[in-house]
Write an enzyme that holds these catalytic residues in place. Structure first.
Site, PDB file in Angstrom:
ATOM      1  N   LYS A 111       0.811  -1.054   0.023  1.00 21.18           N
ATOM      2  CA  LYS A 111       0.141  -0.003  -0.057  1.00 21.18           C
ATOM      3  C   LYS A 111       0.730   1.006   0.268  1.00 21.18           C
ATOM      4  O   LYS A 111       0.408   2.274  -0.345  1.00 21.18           O
ATOM      5  CB  LYS A 111      -0.990  -0.038   1.064  1.00 21.18           C
ATOM      6  CG  LYS A 111      -2.016  -0.961   1.192  1.00 21.18           C
ATOM      7  CD  LYS A 111      -3.359  -0.615   1.925  1.00 21.18           C
ATOM      8  CE  LYS A 111      -4.430  -1.434   1.853  1.00 21.18           C
ATOM      9  NZ  LYS A 111      -5.552  -1.386   2.695  1.00 21.18           N
ATOM     10  N   LYS A 192      -4.607 -10.116  -6.305  1.00 17.58           N
ATOM     11  CA  LYS A 192      -5.893 -10.243  -5.476  1.00 17.58           C
ATOM     12  C   LYS A 192      -7.064  -9.463  -6.086  1.00 17.58           C
ATOM     13  O   LYS A 192      -6.537  -8.444  -6.193  1.00 17.58           O
ATOM     14  CB  LYS A 192      -5.287 -10.334  -4.052  1.00 17.58           C
ATOM     15  CG  LYS A 192      -6.559 -10.283  -3.016  1.00 17.58           C
ATOM     16  CD  LYS A 192      -6.116  -9.723  -1.780  1.00 17.58           C
ATOM     17  CE  LYS A 192      -6.210  -8.509  -1.786  1.00 17.58           C
ATOM     18  NZ  LYS A 192      -6.304  -7.574  -0.227  1.00 17.58           N
ATOM     19  N   LYS A 195     -11.256  -4.277  -3.468  1.00 18.06           N
ATOM     20  CA  LYS A 195     -12.323  -3.248  -3.815  1.00 18.06           C
ATOM     21  C   LYS A 195     -11.774  -1.793  -3.958  1.00 18.06           C
ATOM     22  O   LYS A 195     -12.435  -1.155  -4.292  1.00 18.06           O
ATOM     23  CB  LYS A 195     -13.295  -3.317  -2.425  1.00 18.06           C
ATOM     24  CG  LYS A 195     -12.502  -3.093  -1.001  1.00 18.06           C
ATOM     25  CD  LYS A 195     -13.542  -3.296  -0.058  1.00 18.06           C
ATOM     26  CE  LYS A 195     -12.891  -3.098   1.413  1.00 18.06           C
ATOM     27  NZ  LYS A 195     -12.568  -4.111   2.261  1.00 18.06           N
TER      28      LYS A 195
HETATM   29  P1  TYM Z   1     -10.410  -5.918   4.414  1.00 16.15           P
HETATM   30  O1  TYM Z   1     -11.381  -5.097   4.614  1.00 16.15           O
HETATM   31  O2  TYM Z   1      -9.094  -5.582   3.420  1.00 16.15           O
HETATM   32  O3  TYM Z   1     -11.043  -7.528   3.760  1.00 16.15           O
HETATM   33  C1  TYM Z   1     -12.097  -7.978   4.610  1.00 16.15           C
HETATM   34  C2  TYM Z   1     -11.924  -9.518   4.580  1.00 16.15           C
HETATM   35  O4  TYM Z   1     -11.910  -9.865   3.386  1.00 16.15           O
HETATM   36  C3  TYM Z   1     -10.851 -10.789   2.853  1.00 16.15           C
HETATM   37  N1  TYM Z   1     -10.602 -10.782   1.684  1.00 16.15           N
HETATM   38  C4  TYM Z   1     -10.320 -11.504   0.494  1.00 16.15           C
HETATM   39  N2  TYM Z   1     -10.681 -13.018   0.731  1.00 16.15           N
HETATM   40  C5  TYM Z   1     -10.397 -13.752  -0.350  1.00 16.15           C
HETATM   41  N3  TYM Z   1     -10.039 -13.167  -1.450  1.00 16.15           N
HETATM   42  C6  TYM Z   1     -10.091 -11.740  -1.675  1.00 16.15           C
HETATM   43  N4  TYM Z   1      -9.803 -11.313  -2.887  1.00 16.15           N
HETATM   44  C7  TYM Z   1     -10.161 -11.101  -0.563  1.00 16.15           C
HETATM   45  N5  TYM Z   1     -10.206  -9.707  -0.302  1.00 16.15           N
HETATM   46  C8  TYM Z   1     -10.363  -9.586   0.891  1.00 16.15           C
HETATM   47  C9  TYM Z   1      -9.734 -10.330   3.707  1.00 16.15           C
HETATM   48  O5  TYM Z   1      -8.707 -11.203   3.861  1.00 16.15           O
HETATM   49  C10 TYM Z   1     -10.508  -9.824   5.118  1.00 16.15           C
HETATM   50  O6  TYM Z   1     -10.873 -11.086   5.888  1.00 16.15           O
HETATM   51  N6  TYM Z   1      -7.376  -5.706   8.225  1.00 16.15           N
HETATM   52  C11 TYM Z   1      -8.493  -6.301   7.866  1.00 16.15           C
HETATM   53  C12 TYM Z   1      -9.631  -5.628   8.831  1.00 16.15           C
HETATM   54  C13 TYM Z   1      -9.469  -5.892  10.216  1.00 16.15           C
HETATM   55  C14 TYM Z   1      -9.708  -7.191  10.811  1.00 16.15           C
HETATM   56  C15 TYM Z   1      -9.429  -6.836  12.063  1.00 16.15           C
HETATM   57  C16 TYM Z   1      -9.693  -8.477  10.359  1.00 16.15           C
HETATM   58  C17 TYM Z   1      -9.121  -5.173  11.195  1.00 16.15           C
HETATM   59  N7  TYM Z   1      -9.334  -5.589  12.341  1.00 16.15           N
HETATM   60  C18 TYM Z   1      -9.542  -7.762  12.946  1.00 16.15           C
HETATM   61  C19 TYM Z   1      -9.750  -9.687  11.361  1.00 16.15           C
HETATM   62  C20 TYM Z   1      -9.665  -9.301  12.686  1.00 16.15           C
HETATM   63  C21 TYM Z   1      -8.559  -5.728   6.408  1.00 16.15           C
HETATM   64  O7  TYM Z   1      -8.137  -4.692   6.167  1.00 16.15           O
HETATM   65  O8  TYM Z   1      -9.349  -6.567   5.895  1.00 16.15           O
END
Ligand code: TYM
Length: 329
Positions: A111, A192, A195
């Site tokens: 990022k 990957k 969004k």
């Molecule tokens: P974020 O918002 O980027 O994504 C949310 C969840 O979706 C999963 N994900 C995917 N899984 C499969 N294929 C993909 N292309 C894909 N894109 C996204 C992510 O792995 C995630 O599970 N840091 C985290 C948010 C967070 C969090 C937490 C998660 C903050 N605190 C505590 C778990 C526990 C994030 O940015 O996810």
């Protein structure tokens, strides 16, 4: 009963990657565990945010949780910023983490690459994520593959705290699905699905209308071969589309391969589009209803109240162990 926690950032439209990698598993886990599912709005501000867009996305992600089948009578659903203890424990975790550890986070490297102005929040982001998880002593954290490294850091920070201040935190286990942990971009099978990709044709948003889904799938990149065969190393694009098919149809990857044996990519893609459209239709319908009733506000209020009570207990324990004097000591 064991505790589950996870969160999704309200930044942009949620994709089928978020659904397959995370939300689908949240829905399954809510029946067996004490669950906390957050909309992590404090994480969303680690990149530039438009206030109106943040408001809308926060409510929208919560409504999508409900539309996908999360049940507020089984799981606590809330906004991270409604439980200020997250920010406080986040700060504490920042003091436990080292610069070197945070510099090694691949998500940070990706990022921040090529950017001149990288916010410090983006750098310390994983410490806040660790706080989210440790705040409820979560045993299990359902996430996609890209969050694995953050989970490892969380375990390291928990172990470090326990070592320095005495046994306190549970070391959380990641729950990463075997199939679908990394849904790839439709325009590049080596990246990957995300969004935040400016090319909207690279992802399917959960709220994309059927005509858009059909168009995006028909335009999805495929390799030059012919066979619908699962081979991620050599046929990443087709393998990714097969994974999506499998996740929406309930068929195994081998069953998908059998079904389309000897058929052209075009036939497979047409069928895939219909499977995805049909799979998302009930979710999209429920989403519209939920937004109209406005029920999400009460659910978030209640969720935050429950979460805050649990969070305050842990935070009090943490501060006591670390040597903070309580009020009125
Ligand atoms: P974020 O918002 O980027 O994504 C949310 C969840 O979706 C999963 N994900 C995917 N899984 C499969 N294929 C993909 N292309 C894909 N894109 C996204 C992510 O792995 C995630 O599970 N840091 C985290 C948010 C967070 C969090 C937490 C998660 C903050 N605190 C505590 C778990 C526990 C994030 O940015 O996810």
């Amino acid at each position: 009963m064991k505790t589950v926690l996870s969160g999704i950032q309200p930044s942009g439209l949620l994709t089928i990657g978020n659904y397959i990698g995370a939300i689908k598993n949240f829905v399954e886990l809510q029946n067996e565990y004490n669950c906390y599912f957050m909309v992590v709005d404090l994480h969303a501000i680690t990149v530039a945010q438009d206030p109106a867009a943040l408001r809308e996305a926060s409510e929208s992600v919560a409504a999508l949780y409900l539309a996908a089948g999360l049940d507020p009578s089984k799981a606590n659903i809330f906004l991270q910023s409604h439980v200020p203890q997250h920010a406080e424990l986040g700060w504490i975790m920042t003091t436990l983490a080292s610069m070197g550890e945070l510099e090694r986070m691949t998500q940070f490297k990706d990022k921040s690459a090529g950017k001149e102005n990288v916010g410090a929040g983006l750098f310390v982001y994983p410490a806040l994520m660790a706080a989210d998880i440790l705040m409820y002593n979560a045993d299990v954290v359902p996430v996609g593959d890209d969050q694995k490294q953050h989970l490892e850091l969380t375990r390291d920070l928990a172990a470090r705290f326990n070592h320095r201040f005495g046994e306190f935190f549970t070391l959380p286990e990641p729950y990463i699905p075997e199939v679908g942990a990394r849904i790839m971009s439709l325009d590049d099978g080596t990246k990957k699905m995300s969004k935040s990709n400016p090319n909207t044709g690279s992802y399917i948003a959960l709220l994309d209308p059927p005509s858009v889904i059909r168009k995006k799938i028909s335009r999805a990149t495929t390799d030059s071969g012919r066979e619908v065969q699962y081979d991620p190393a050599n046929k990443p694009e087709v393998s990714n589309l097969m994974t999506i098919y499998s996740q929406f149809s309930g068929l195994s990857l081998a069953e998908v391969a059998d079904k389309f044996e000897g058929q052209m990519y075009g036939t497979f893609k047409k069928d895939l589009a219909e499977v995805v459209v049909a799979g998302l239709e009930p979710l999209q319908q429920r989403y519209q209803e939920i937004r109209q009733t406005g029920e999400v506000r009460d659910i978030l209020r209640q969720g935050a109240q429950n979460a805050q009570a649990a969070a305050e207990k842990i935070l009090t324990g943490v501060k006591d162990k670390m040597g903070f004097l309580p009020k009125g000591f």
